[in-house]
Design an enzyme around this catalytic site. Structure first.
Site, PDB file in Angstrom:
ATOM      1  N   TRP A 129       0.716  -1.085  -0.054  1.00  0.00           N
ATOM      2  CA  TRP A 129       0.144  -0.056   0.157  1.00  0.00           C
ATOM      3  C   TRP A 129       0.800   1.086  -0.114  1.00  0.00           C
ATOM      4  O   TRP A 129       1.873   1.288   0.884  1.00  0.00           O
ATOM      5  CB  TRP A 129      -0.737  -0.100   1.370  1.00  0.00           C
ATOM      6  N   ASP A 147     -16.931   9.259  -4.110  1.00  0.00           N
ATOM      7  CA  ASP A 147     -16.261   8.348  -3.388  1.00  0.00           C
ATOM      8  C   ASP A 147     -16.993   7.872  -2.303  1.00  0.00           C
ATOM      9  O   ASP A 147     -18.325   7.958  -2.251  1.00  0.00           O
ATOM     10  CB  ASP A 147     -14.793   8.705  -3.066  1.00  0.00           C
ATOM     11  N   CYS A 196      -9.831  -0.645  -8.238  1.00  0.00           N
ATOM     12  CA  CYS A 196      -9.106  -0.202  -7.179  1.00  0.00           C
ATOM     13  C   CYS A 196      -9.273  -1.192  -5.986  1.00  0.00           C
ATOM     14  O   CYS A 196     -10.083  -1.869  -5.994  1.00  0.00           O
ATOM     15  CB  CYS A 196      -9.898   1.273  -6.772  1.00  0.00           C
ATOM     16  N   ASP A 204     -13.767  -0.699  -5.444  1.00  0.00           N
ATOM     17  CA  ASP A 204     -12.834  -0.874  -4.273  1.00  0.00           C
ATOM     18  C   ASP A 204     -12.799  -2.221  -3.809  1.00  0.00           C
ATOM     19  O   ASP A 204     -13.583  -2.862  -3.891  1.00  0.00           O
ATOM     20  CB  ASP A 204     -12.774   0.362  -3.557  1.00  0.00           C
ATOM     21  N   ASP A 257      -2.827   4.981  -3.574  1.00  0.00           N
ATOM     22  CA  ASP A 257      -3.310   5.877  -2.636  1.00  0.00           C
ATOM     23  C   ASP A 257      -2.266   6.816  -2.424  1.00  0.00           C
ATOM     24  O   ASP A 257      -2.604   7.948  -1.688  1.00  0.00           O
ATOM     25  CB  ASP A 257      -3.751   5.407  -1.245  1.00  0.00           C
TER      26      ASP A 257
HETATM   27  C1  DGJ Z   1      -9.191   2.828  -0.582  1.00  0.00           C
HETATM   28  C2  DGJ Z   1      -8.947   3.740  -1.940  1.00  0.00           C
HETATM   29  O1  DGJ Z   1      -7.945   3.524  -2.684  1.00  0.00           O
HETATM   30  C3  DGJ Z   1      -9.000   5.058  -1.773  1.00  0.00           C
HETATM   31  O2  DGJ Z   1      -9.088   5.807  -3.133  1.00  0.00           O
HETATM   32  C4  DGJ Z   1     -10.542   5.571  -1.584  1.00  0.00           C
HETATM   33  O3  DGJ Z   1     -11.724   5.083  -2.483  1.00  0.00           O
HETATM   34  C5  DGJ Z   1     -10.845   4.863  -0.192  1.00  0.00           C
HETATM   35  N1  DGJ Z   1     -10.720   3.401  -0.223  1.00  0.00           N
HETATM   36  C6  DGJ Z   1     -12.345   4.751   0.260  1.00  0.00           C
HETATM   37  O4  DGJ Z   1     -12.719   4.038   1.381  1.00  0.00           O
END
Ligand code: DGJ
Length: 749
Positions: free
Chosen positions: A197, A365, A532, A484, A554
């Protein structure tokens, strides 16, 4: 568009399977894969530079392939199984295999004999070779596929397994590809993309020493690209550069748990074993079911790593990505600008800002869904309930989409469909739909209560699809979904799978995910989909078959993004690489970089924003508007052009690259300075690549900060491609995080 054309030709009736002789060449523009049937075995006798006669590969086959090693792994069978031979030259090796089966009667070995081979030009325009391999002692069949996409020098390979034994068999190892490349080389260098991450796609290159086996893996089950990306480049003889050297590269199209093993064997052979992995034990395959293993996408070249990347990028745009040629919109995503805390007004204000900046889409989002006590106002609740939170957004999604439309914007939304919070109507009503172990406490992930849905269960998939469908129907203006997935596998157990097949959960989850995505795709072909998973965790060609792009990380700090995007660009094209300009100090690294630098870096991929525009100064808004207009002009070159990496940020304290359109009429180059040191690190003249040497290009520096000096010599002049590539543009960088954006346009000559 290309896909449709090929499909039309196919359905016009030109696809007839033809049997294959004993020697066979699978051809691409510059490469060949040679197959030869010897006895009842299929061997692979060449993979590399194009040859024209299949029998030549047999005539030149190195005798060491025949097996002189005591470890017996050097017979170049197309698919290596755990067999019963233990002496050199044997049919199947007991020691190192890609397929290891415990048959219904307990027998541990498998032998695969030729049971027919044929080739067909398939619906995607590929030449598709199928080798049917059968075990003479069992009704057990492996169908091996090799699919050549000539224009891109890409060959996809995978296997399907099926049996009619009287009881289930256990697949201890079930690789998609398992063979020794037919070559002997003293040195192999392996380049991979480790990461986690916030630091996805780092670049690592090391020799694989004789006798060593290097295993890459992701046991996440969900975030396939965390730990390591499911891809590799192998340089033969010496580490390849961007422009020269022999390279074999591969990417596994799988979003679940996987392993790739590379072996430099004792006689300098090169083994590749790649596929979905079974971290909890063998996969139980019932009689009559066909297990389709994921595709491994291979390419090879003698022209270095840059060519490898361009092969993957072109194939991805033409074949693999959904709508690979559609321009990707400039969007503003609400996450870093609002997180969970917003009202309708926050969102419409952001839409106003998006419009002012020249954006084309607004995306809400996380935080818009869940009702009552399950409302999603932080990470602790709501996942699983894909209904709008009417307390927070009383006018609903359709109204928001209309608000976007009124401002000339498209509308998108975030979902996390594979997950639930235990605090959700879904989880409370269906506790048996969660991955869980019967005898253990249910562990919560993000927010203390996030759990993974059991996608092996068709009822769960039906529910998720139904909810997504209803949400899409309730919002006719919806054109983009950010999908996501913020968890590794946890509570690994399935109420749906029988007790003796629990270990299947790893594979069947991902197969279930693809079933869900395929059905969603079939119903909503026009929907854009962002892959994502806590940032770049789904940077894999399995998910990208259904998606239009991926969220790269992120970590939106432009300095670190250079490294992350550099890594992603090794295998994945710019049109799919979402890159957002965010506020400073950066959320993750606290670093402050100039707005121009943030724009130049985000222009490496699909440009977007992730900030609240109302926090921008008028000066920043003016700069951003001009930058967005610039990006719209150069978007086709970046999103559809060929990428040439010029100076690596891993080797210098600046980075440079350029993109060139197909006709070589237009190009764009970027240079990114990092930490500058006075007097020791003057950048070399920027020698561009991929231009037409005979064309003359007007060179223009764009995205400039008003009042700042030019960064290049020759600005606004017309210079030949040969000089731009041979001499190079003198450039200057000043101070930390200085950057240069250059546009090149061919003029009539
Ligand atoms: C993780 C994603 O990578 C972020 O861009 C965002 O969408 C968050 N989750 C939202 O919880």
């Amino acid at each position: 568009m290309k896909k449709q054309l090929v499909l039309a030709v196919f359905s016009a009736g030109c696809a007839f399977a033809a049997p294959v002789g004993n020697d066979f060449l699978l051809q691409t523009k510059n490469t060949s894969m040679a197959f030869s049937k010897q006895g009842d075995s299929w061997l692979m006798l060449h993979y590399g530079k194009r040859i024209e006669r299949a029998e030549d590969a047999r005539l030149l086959a190195n005798s060491r392939y025949a097996g002189s090693s005591y470890l017996c792994e050097n017979k170049p069978l197309t698919y290596l199984t755990a067999g019963s031979d233990s002496y050199s030259g044997g049919r199947a090796c007991t020691k190192f295999a890609g397929l290891s089966v415990i048959h219904a009667d307990g027998t541990l070995s498998s032998e695969l004999h030729d049971a027919g081979a044929e080739t067909v030009r398939d619906e995607a325009g590929a030449e598709h070779l199928t080798l049917t391999l059968r075990d003479p002692a069992y009704p057990f069949t492996v169908t091996q596929h090799f699919r050549a996409f000539a224009a891109y020098d890409i060959i996809e390979t995978w296997a399907e397994i099926r049996h009619e034994e009287p009881a289930p068999v256990k697949l201890v190892q079930m690789d998609s590809a398992a063979f020794f490349f037919p070559l002997i080389t003293k040195k192999f260098y392996l380049m991979t993309l480790p990461g986690q991450w916030g630091s996805e796609g780092q670049i690592e290159e090391t020799p694989v020493g004789k006798g060593q086996t290097v295993t890459l893996d992701s046991r996440s089950g969900i975030r396939s690209a965390m730990g390591s990306n499911a891809s590799f480049m192998l340089s033969l003889d010496a580490p390849a550069s961007e422009t020269s050297g022999r390279v074999i590269a591969g990417a596994l199209a799988w979003s679940g748990a996987w392993t790739i093993r590379i072996q430099h064997d004792q006689i300098d052979g090169l083994g590749l074993f790649a596929g979905a992995s079974n971290p909890s034990g063998p996969y139980t395959l019932i009689p009559g079911k066909t297990l389709v293993l994921p595709k491994l996408v291979l390419t090879t070249t003698e022209s270095g790593k840059g060519q490898v990347s361009r092969n993957f990028h072109r194939w991805a745009r033409d074949i693999q990505l959904h709508e690979g040629h559609a321009p990707r919109p400039i969007l503003l995503n609400s996450w870093e600008g609002a997180y969970f805390t917003f009202t309708e007004k926050t969102l419409t204000d952001m839409m106003d800002g998006t419009k002012t900046l020249g954006g084309e889409m607004f995306v809400v989002d996380d935080g818009w869904f869940g009702r009552g006590s399950y409302a999603r106002n932080d990470a602790t609740s709501g996942l699983g309930d894909w209904v709008v939170n009417d307390a927070k957004l009383p006018h609903g999604l359709a109204w928001l989409a209309d608000q976007a439309k009124e401002r000339g914007l498209n509308f998108g939304i975030w979902v996390e469909p594979e997950m639930a919070n235990t605090n959700s109507a879904l989880a409370v009503a269906h506790p048996d739909w969660l991955l869980r172990e019967r005898t253990r406490v249910l562990r919560g992930g993000r927010g203390g209560s996030q759990v993974v849905l059991d996608l092996t269960n068709p009822a769960v998939r039906e529910n998720v699809l139904g909810q997504l469908d209803a949400m899409i129907a309730s919002c006719p203006g919806l054109s983009y979904i950010k999908w996501d997935a913020n968890s590794h596998f946890q509570n690994v157990g399935s109420e749906y799978l029988p007790r003796d097949r629990q270990a299947n959960v790893w594979f069947d989850y991902t197969a279930g995910l693809y079933d869900l995505l395929a059905r969603l795709r079939a119903k909503h072909p026009g929907l854009q989909l962002n892959a994502c998973s806590s940032g770049g965790g789904r940077m894999d060609y399995g998910f990208l078959r259904y998606a239009t792009e991926f969220w790269t990380s992120d970590d939106t700090d432009a300095r670190q993004r250079i490294l992350i995007q550099w890594g992603a660009s090794q295998f994945y094209p710019a049109c799919a690489m979402a890159a957002h300009v965010t506020a400073v100090p950066n959320l993750q690294t606290k670093r402050v970089t100039p707005l121009k630098f943030r724009f130049d870096v985000a222009m490496m991929g699909r440009l977007g924003f992730e900030l609240h525009p109302e926090n921008m100064t008028d000066e920043d808004v003016a700069f951003a508007r001009a930058a967005v207009a610039d990006y719209k002009r150069i978007r086709p070159i970046i999103q559809q052009g060929d990428l040439y990496r010029l100076v690596s940020p891993w080797e210098a304290n600046y980075a440079a690259l350029n993109y060139v359109d197909e006709k070589k009429d237009r190009a764009v180059a970027f240079v990114y300075g990092m930490t500058r040191l006075i007097g020791t690190d003057f950048p070399e003249p920027l020698r561009l690549q991929g231009l037409d040497p005979a064309k003359r290009y007007r060179v223009t520096e764009f995205n400039r900060v008003k009042g700042n000096k030019e960064h290049i010599k020759g600005n606004k002049k017309v210079i030949s491609g040969s000089a731009l590539m041979g001499i190079g543009l003198p450039i200057r960088l000043q101070g930390d995080f200085d950057s240069i954006a250059i546009e090149l346009t061919a003029e009539n000559h």
